[in-house]
Design a protein around this motif. Structure first.
Motif, PDB file in Angstrom:
ATOM      1  N   ILE A   1     -12.910  -6.558  -6.109  1.00  0.00           N
ATOM      2  CA  ILE A   1     -12.492  -6.779  -4.729  1.00  0.00           C
ATOM      3  C   ILE A   1     -13.168  -8.040  -4.203  1.00  0.00           C
ATOM      4  CG2 ILE A   1     -12.449  -5.799  -2.403  1.00  0.00           C
ATOM      5  CD1 ILE A   1     -10.873  -4.147  -4.339  1.00  0.00           C
ATOM      6  N   ARG A   2     -12.409  -8.878  -3.497  1.00  0.00           N
ATOM      7  CA  ARG A   2     -12.989 -10.068  -2.874  1.00  0.00           C
ATOM      8  C   ARG A   2     -12.670 -10.072  -1.379  1.00  0.00           C
ATOM      9  NH1 ARG A   2     -14.864 -14.875  -4.642  1.00  0.00           N
ATOM     10  NH2 ARG A   2     -14.135 -14.451  -6.766  1.00  0.00           N
ATOM     11  N   ASN A   3     -13.656 -10.453  -0.589  1.00  0.00           N
ATOM     12  CA  ASN A   3     -13.448 -10.628   0.846  1.00  0.00           C
ATOM     13  C   ASN A   3     -12.906 -12.034   1.070  1.00  0.00           C
ATOM     14  OD1 ASN A   3     -13.534 -10.956   3.598  1.00  0.00           O
ATOM     15  ND2 ASN A   3     -15.677 -10.368   3.850  1.00  0.00           N
ATOM     16  N   ILE A   4     -11.622 -12.136   1.432  1.00  0.00           N
ATOM     17  CA  ILE A   4     -11.014 -13.449   1.664  1.00  0.00           C
ATOM     18  C   ILE A   4     -10.932 -13.762   3.157  1.00  0.00           C
ATOM     19  CG2 ILE A   4      -9.709 -13.452  -0.482  1.00  0.00           C
ATOM     20  CD1 ILE A   4      -7.242 -12.586   1.119  1.00  0.00           C
ATOM     21  N   GLY A   5     -11.568 -12.926   3.971  1.00  0.00           N
ATOM     22  CA  GLY A   5     -11.596 -13.167   5.405  1.00  0.00           C
ATOM     23  C   GLY A   5     -12.774 -14.037   5.799  1.00  0.00           C
ATOM     24  N   SER A   6     -12.959 -14.187   7.099  1.00  0.00           N
ATOM     25  CA  SER A   6     -14.026 -15.049   7.618  1.00  0.00           C
ATOM     26  C   SER A   6     -15.216 -14.257   8.146  1.00  0.00           C
ATOM     27  CB  SER A   6     -13.470 -15.936   8.737  1.00  0.00           C
ATOM     28  OG  SER A   6     -12.932 -15.142   9.780  1.00  0.00           O
ATOM     29  N   ALA A   7     -15.120 -12.918   8.145  1.00  0.00           N
ATOM     30  CA  ALA A   7     -16.206 -12.080   8.655  1.00  0.00           C
ATOM     31  C   ALA A   7     -16.587 -11.050   7.600  1.00  0.00           C
ATOM     32  CB  ALA A   7     -15.774 -11.380   9.945  1.00  0.00           C
ATOM     33  N   PRO A   8     -17.837 -10.574   7.596  1.00  0.00           N
ATOM     34  CA  PRO A   8     -18.232  -9.530   6.645  1.00  0.00           C
ATOM     35  C   PRO A   8     -17.386  -8.271   6.838  1.00  0.00           C
ATOM     36  CG  PRO A   8     -20.159 -10.513   7.689  1.00  0.00           C
ATOM     37  CD  PRO A   8     -18.965 -11.024   8.435  1.00  0.00           C
ATOM     38  N   LEU A   9     -17.102  -7.587   5.736  1.00  0.00           N
ATOM     39  CA  LEU A   9     -16.316  -6.352   5.776  1.00  0.00           C
ATOM     40  C   LEU A   9     -17.265  -5.159   5.746  1.00  0.00           C
ATOM     41  CD1 LEU A   9     -13.400  -7.158   3.289  1.00  0.00           C
ATOM     42  CD2 LEU A   9     -13.208  -6.833   5.759  1.00  0.00           C
ATOM     43  N   VAL A  10     -17.251  -4.367   6.811  1.00  0.00           N
ATOM     44  CA  VAL A  10     -18.084  -3.165   6.851  1.00  0.00           C
ATOM     45  C   VAL A  10     -17.340  -1.972   6.266  1.00  0.00           C
ATOM     46  CG1 VAL A  10     -19.418  -3.980   8.813  1.00  0.00           C
ATOM     47  CG2 VAL A  10     -17.336  -2.646   9.203  1.00  0.00           C
ATOM     48  N   ARG A  11     -16.033  -2.116   6.072  1.00  0.00           N
ATOM     49  CA  ARG A  11     -15.250  -1.086   5.396  1.00  0.00           C
ATOM     50  C   ARG A  11     -14.098  -1.765   4.662  1.00  0.00           C
ATOM     51  NH1 ARG A  11     -12.341   2.100  10.466  1.00  0.00           N
ATOM     52  NH2 ARG A  11     -11.358   0.261  11.419  1.00  0.00           N
ATOM     53  N   ILE A  12     -13.650  -1.114   3.609  1.00  0.00           N
ATOM     54  CA  ILE A  12     -12.635  -1.706   2.736  1.00  0.00           C
ATOM     55  C   ILE A  12     -11.469  -0.738   2.616  1.00  0.00           C
ATOM     56  CG2 ILE A  12     -12.136  -2.506   0.396  1.00  0.00           C
ATOM     57  CD1 ILE A  12     -15.115  -3.248   0.178  1.00  0.00           C
ATOM     58  N   PRO A  13     -10.285  -1.110   3.111  1.00  0.00           N
ATOM     59  CA  PRO A  13      -9.110  -0.239   2.983  1.00  0.00           C
ATOM     60  C   PRO A  13      -8.316  -0.558   1.712  1.00  0.00           C
ATOM     61  CG  PRO A  13      -8.674  -1.993   4.560  1.00  0.00           C
ATOM     62  CD  PRO A  13     -10.040  -2.249   4.001  1.00  0.00           C
ATOM     63  N   LEU A  14      -7.905   0.481   0.992  1.00  0.00           N
ATOM     64  CA  LEU A  14      -7.068   0.358  -0.203  1.00  0.00           C
ATOM     65  C   LEU A  14      -5.939   1.371  -0.093  1.00  0.00           C
ATOM     66  CD1 LEU A  14      -9.871   0.222  -2.931  1.00  0.00           C
ATOM     67  CD2 LEU A  14      -8.596  -1.729  -2.021  1.00  0.00           C
ATOM     68  N   GLN A  15      -4.799   1.052  -0.692  1.00  0.00           N
ATOM     69  CA  GLN A  15      -3.639   1.940  -0.574  1.00  0.00           C
ATOM     70  C   GLN A  15      -3.042   2.298  -1.935  1.00  0.00           C
ATOM     71  OE1 GLN A  15      -2.960  -1.395   1.164  1.00  0.00           O
ATOM     72  NE2 GLN A  15      -4.509  -0.686   2.611  1.00  0.00           N
ATOM     73  N   LEU A  16      -2.494   3.509  -1.985  1.00  0.00           N
ATOM     74  CA  LEU A  16      -1.659   4.005  -3.073  1.00  0.00           C
ATOM     75  C   LEU A  16      -0.410   4.621  -2.449  1.00  0.00           C
ATOM     76  CD1 LEU A  16      -4.305   5.923  -5.224  1.00  0.00           C
ATOM     77  CD2 LEU A  16      -2.993   3.946  -6.032  1.00  0.00           C
ATOM     78  N   SER A  17       0.552   4.967  -3.282  1.00  0.00           N
ATOM     79  CA  SER A  17       1.688   5.738  -2.793  1.00  0.00           C
ATOM     80  C   SER A  17       1.194   7.043  -2.176  1.00  0.00           C
ATOM     81  CB  SER A  17       2.646   6.055  -3.945  1.00  0.00           C
ATOM     82  OG  SER A  17       3.641   6.975  -3.534  1.00  0.00           O
TER      83      SER A  17
ATOM     84  N   THR B   1       8.212   6.222  -0.233  1.00  0.00           N
ATOM     85  CA  THR B   1       8.068   7.435   0.575  1.00  0.00           C
ATOM     86  C   THR B   1       7.977   7.131   2.065  1.00  0.00           C
ATOM     87  OG1 THR B   1       5.651   7.392   0.422  1.00  0.00           O
ATOM     88  CG2 THR B   1       6.844   8.585  -1.316  1.00  0.00           C
ATOM     89  N   GLY B   2       7.787   5.866   2.411  1.00  0.00           N
ATOM     90  CA  GLY B   2       7.606   5.491   3.806  1.00  0.00           C
ATOM     91  C   GLY B   2       6.169   5.613   4.279  1.00  0.00           C
ATOM     92  N   TYR B   3       5.281   6.006   3.372  1.00  0.00           N
ATOM     93  CA  TYR B   3       3.861   6.145   3.698  1.00  0.00           C
ATOM     94  C   TYR B   3       3.028   5.691   2.508  1.00  0.00           C
ATOM     95  CZ  TYR B   3       5.250   8.995   7.694  1.00  0.00           C
ATOM     96  OH  TYR B   3       5.815   9.426   8.867  1.00  0.00           O
ATOM     97  N   ALA B   4       1.799   5.297   2.798  1.00  0.00           N
ATOM     98  CA  ALA B   4       0.812   5.035   1.751  1.00  0.00           C
ATOM     99  C   ALA B   4      -0.387   5.930   2.007  1.00  0.00           C
ATOM    100  CB  ALA B   4       0.391   3.570   1.755  1.00  0.00           C
ATOM    101  N   GLN B   5      -1.046   6.327   0.934  1.00  0.00           N
ATOM    102  CA  GLN B   5      -2.293   7.076   1.062  1.00  0.00           C
ATOM    103  C   GLN B   5      -3.420   6.047   1.078  1.00  0.00           C
ATOM    104  OE1 GLN B   5      -2.301  10.137   1.728  1.00  0.00           O
ATOM    105  NE2 GLN B   5      -4.308  11.002   1.292  1.00  0.00           N
ATOM    106  N   GLU B   6      -4.041   5.889   2.236  1.00  0.00           N
ATOM    107  CA  GLU B   6      -5.045   4.839   2.394  1.00  0.00           C
ATOM    108  C   GLU B   6      -6.449   5.409   2.305  1.00  0.00           C
ATOM    109  OE1 GLU B   6      -5.163   0.937   4.954  1.00  0.00           O
ATOM    110  OE2 GLU B   6      -5.617   2.638   6.262  1.00  0.00           O
ATOM    111  N   ALA B   7      -7.237   4.843   1.404  1.00  0.00           N
ATOM    112  CA  ALA B   7      -8.661   5.162   1.325  1.00  0.00           C
ATOM    113  C   ALA B   7      -9.423   4.082   2.083  1.00  0.00           C
ATOM    114  CB  ALA B   7      -9.118   5.209  -0.127  1.00  0.00           C
ATOM    115  N   VAL B   8     -10.316   4.504   2.944  1.00  0.00           N
ATOM    116  CA  VAL B   8     -11.161   3.571   3.686  1.00  0.00           C
ATOM    117  C   VAL B   8     -12.594   3.846   3.255  1.00  0.00           C
ATOM    118  CG1 VAL B   8     -11.876   2.735   5.949  1.00  0.00           C
ATOM    119  CG2 VAL B   8      -9.541   3.580   5.606  1.00  0.00           C
TER     120      VAL B   8
END
Length: 652
Positions: A101-117, A150-157
């Motif tokens: 995982i790489r942070n491509i934003g301009s601010a530190p990430l305190v949480r990381i969201p990822l998605q699956l079906s 499915t119209g939804y993703a299962q998001e892990a934060v």
């Protein structure tokens, strides 16, 4: 012994799950994990004990984060490498993934969201460190997005131990599982009839067909992306294109295991690459219908390229036909003949422009659903009653990918679309291809940016683009990397001539075959063409390929015919001066034609963006019309301009 060793290479490592449990994951559950019963006697072909070894407590219950995740957070996460062990026992899927995982934003990430079906569930997440794997706390919950069928993703934060600094990376080990069944829920929610919805959304892992098209269709692997809904104008297609562009240099390694019963599958196709499956079973002496086993393949680490990772396991082997132009998988052998006839019909055109032979056959999977392509892979319904004419356009586009491939999407897709235009011209004539070019120009004009809009200021976040539009070398929309790119090749044809462009395409193909890194240089094709044309073309590529200066917008300012003095042996004629203004920002080189009835004289004129240019054309006879552009150079408005000319005959 060999069989057992091979199987273990594709099973999930039990030791890793044990390591996760020993580091405290088990303590999250108030209940002890019951002991597994002793296995039955006999040889085990494939064991899911590795998945069972992860305590149930590692699967976080559905719980949305206290503070909703924003799309800005999702857009700040890039997955730069995926190493995936995927086990399919249709429709069930179990997987272990190692992600960078790489942070491509301009601010530190305190949480990381990822998605699956939403058909899958996150089971455990751990981060790698010098001391080994450490479990990472996370929540998971469904979010509304049409990036999955499915119209939804299962998001892990997940919450890393320390905020992930800009440009910093984190390695995660993830386990997930679920059933990958066909679903058209996202389309049915919009009111689409069930049969039409199923025709479009056919992705599934079934016993007789595995077809998973990836991001934008089914999230069968972990992703990090903003949400997008089909009802929100063009949002979904924009997000899909942006995700492909962002992930094209990311690497993907897939180790695949497929359980089967009956006839064993012979190949798997991942990201357009076909690989034989190694088959293992313990029932060699049993009838085929009673055979059970596993088939495995290891697709080594490769850049993903400009695509959504896709996986196909067809139910039977391909039939190679059409002079090895095609490798067709179909249950109806009569369906092959019309496609083979179409391939034979378009073959001379492709040989003339791209070289004598393809680099690989076009793989065609006969499937009763919406067509899908990935380089030299075409998934489409085949009809035994079709004719070669019905299939020729599809054949020329697909086979163009068999002849030439490039890591530059505008070349890879633009050349295929250009071949389609050449086929229309050859089959239906010049008026038909000009009409098609004008239709495509309309689509491009609608997608082009308004260059009068102020650009983003230099103080804005570096993650925000300060350039409007989509330069072809960075385009993510099909309108640009297909339609506009094809128009670029058509213009180059008129600028340098057929023979030079043919030699350039063939030289480019040859260089890419000798050195696949050759076309990673975005200017490689320009340099190849300039070398063969012996002229500078930077003026064109700068406006049309490397920058998006929108389209030209031409106007005839004046037409001034002047009689020429009488010349011995020559018909009296006129010198016709034509002045043209370009209100657009992109340079245009267009034909300027003077005509009288069927008699014409043409010169080419280059008009810079925002500028004016003129030409003088000697015309024998009295001109009655001037035409600027013939419909082949796309413009913001009309791409054919005419001015009637009236001359006074004063000669005796």
């Amino acid at each position: 012994m060999i069989r057992n060793k091979t199987l273990r290479q594709h099973a999930f490592p039990v030791a890793l799950f044990a390591a996760l449990a020993s580091t405290g994951l088990r303590a999250q559950s108030p209940e002890a994990v019951p002991a597994e019963p002793a296995p039955p006697p006999g040889q085990v072909l494939f064991s899911t004990d590795a998945v069972k070894a992860a305590p149930a407590s590692t699967t976080a219950p559905d719980k949305a984060p206290d503070t909703p995740v924003t799309d800005a957070e999702r857009s700040s996460v890039a997955i730069t490498a995926t190493d995936l062990d995927l086990h399919l026992a249709a429709p069930h899927a179990e997987a272990q993934a190692t992600l960078t995982i790489r942070n491509i934003g301009s601010a530190p990430l305190v949480r990381i969201p990822l998605q699956l079906s939403s058909a899958l569930r996150w089971q455990s997440i751990a981060a790698g460190s010098a001391s080994g794997l450490r479990p990472v706390p996370f929540t998971q919950s469904p979010i509304a997005t049409d990036t999955d069928h499915t119209g939804y993703a299962q998001e892990a934060v997940l919450t890393p131990v320390e905020p992930l600094a800009p440009d910093a990376t984190l390695t995660l080990t993830i386990f997930y599982a679920g059933d990958l069944r066909q679903s058209a829920a996202r389309l049915e929610l919009l009111g689409s009839p069930a049969d039409r919805a199923a025709f479009a959304d056919w992705d599934q892992a079934a016993a007789d067909w595995i077809g998973l098209r990836g991001f934008g269709n089914v999230l069968w692997y972990p992703v990090a992306a903003p949400t997008a809904l089909l009802g929100d104008a063009n949002r979904l297609f924009e997000v899909v294109g942006q995700q492909r562009l962002q992930q094209e240099s990311a690497t993907f390694h897939l180790r695949l295991t497929v359980e089967y019963a009956g006839e064993a599958p012979s190949v798997a196709i991942f990201n357009g690459r076909t690989q034989p499956l190694d088959k293992l079973d313990d029932t060699q002496d049993a009838p085929v219908a009673e055979t059970h086993g596993v088939a495995t393949a290891d697709f080594g680490t490769h850049p993903t390229g400009f695509r959504s990772p896709s996986l196909f396991v067809p139910p039977q082997p391909a039939v190679v036909t059409g002079g090895e132009l095609l490798a067709v998988v179909t249950p109806i052998s009569e369906s092959i003949e019309p496609l083979a006839a179409a391939a034979a019909e378009v073959q001379p055109l492709l040989q003339d422009w791209l070289g004598p032979t393809p680099t690989q056959p076009l793989t065609v999977l006969d499937h009763p659903g919406q067509s899908f392509e990935d380089d030299a892979l075409l998934v489409t319904p085949l009809d035994p009653n079709a004719t070669a004419d019905d299939l020729s356009a599809q054949a020329v586009h697909g086979l163009a990918h068999s002849w030439l491939r490039s890591s530059q999407p505008w070349i890879n897709e633009g050349v295929a679309q250009f071949m389609n235009l050449l086929w229309i011209e050859r089959k239906l004539g010049r008026p038909a291809v000009v009409a098609e070019l004008q239709h495509q120009a309309t689509l491009v004009a609608l997608a082009e940016p308004d260059l009068t809009t102020p650009k983003a200021s230099a103080t804005e976040s570096s993650s925000q683009s300060t350039e409007l539009g989509q330069p072809l070398v960075h385009s993510s929309s099909e309108v640009f990397f297909r339609n506009k790119a094809a128009a670029v090749f058509w213009q180059l044809r008129d600028i340098v001539g057929d023979d030079t462009l043919k030699r350039a395409l063939q030289a480019y193909r040859h260089s890419e075959q000798l050195n696949p890194a050759f076309d990673t240089d975005p200017k490689a094709f320009q340099h190849t063409l300039e070398r063969l044309a012996k002229r500078d073309l930077n003026w064109f590529f700068d406006d049309w390929v490397y920058r998006d200066r929108s389209l030209p917008d031409l106007t005839i300012l004046s037409v001034a015919p002047r009689p020429l003095p009488d010349r011995p042996g020559k018909n009296a004629g006129y010198l016709v001066a034509v002045e043209v203004h370009n209100e657009g920002d992109a340079v245009a080189e267009v034909p300027v034609t003077v005509r009288n009835g069927t008699f014409t004289a043409t010169e080419r004129l280059r008009i810079p963006g925002g500028g004016t240019a003129s030409t003088r054309i000697v015309f024998e006879g009295a001109p009655d019309q001037v035409q600027v552009n013939d419909g082949t150079v796309p413009e913001l408005r009309n791409s054919i301009h005419t001015r009637e000319v009236q001359v006074k005959i004063t000669r005796p």
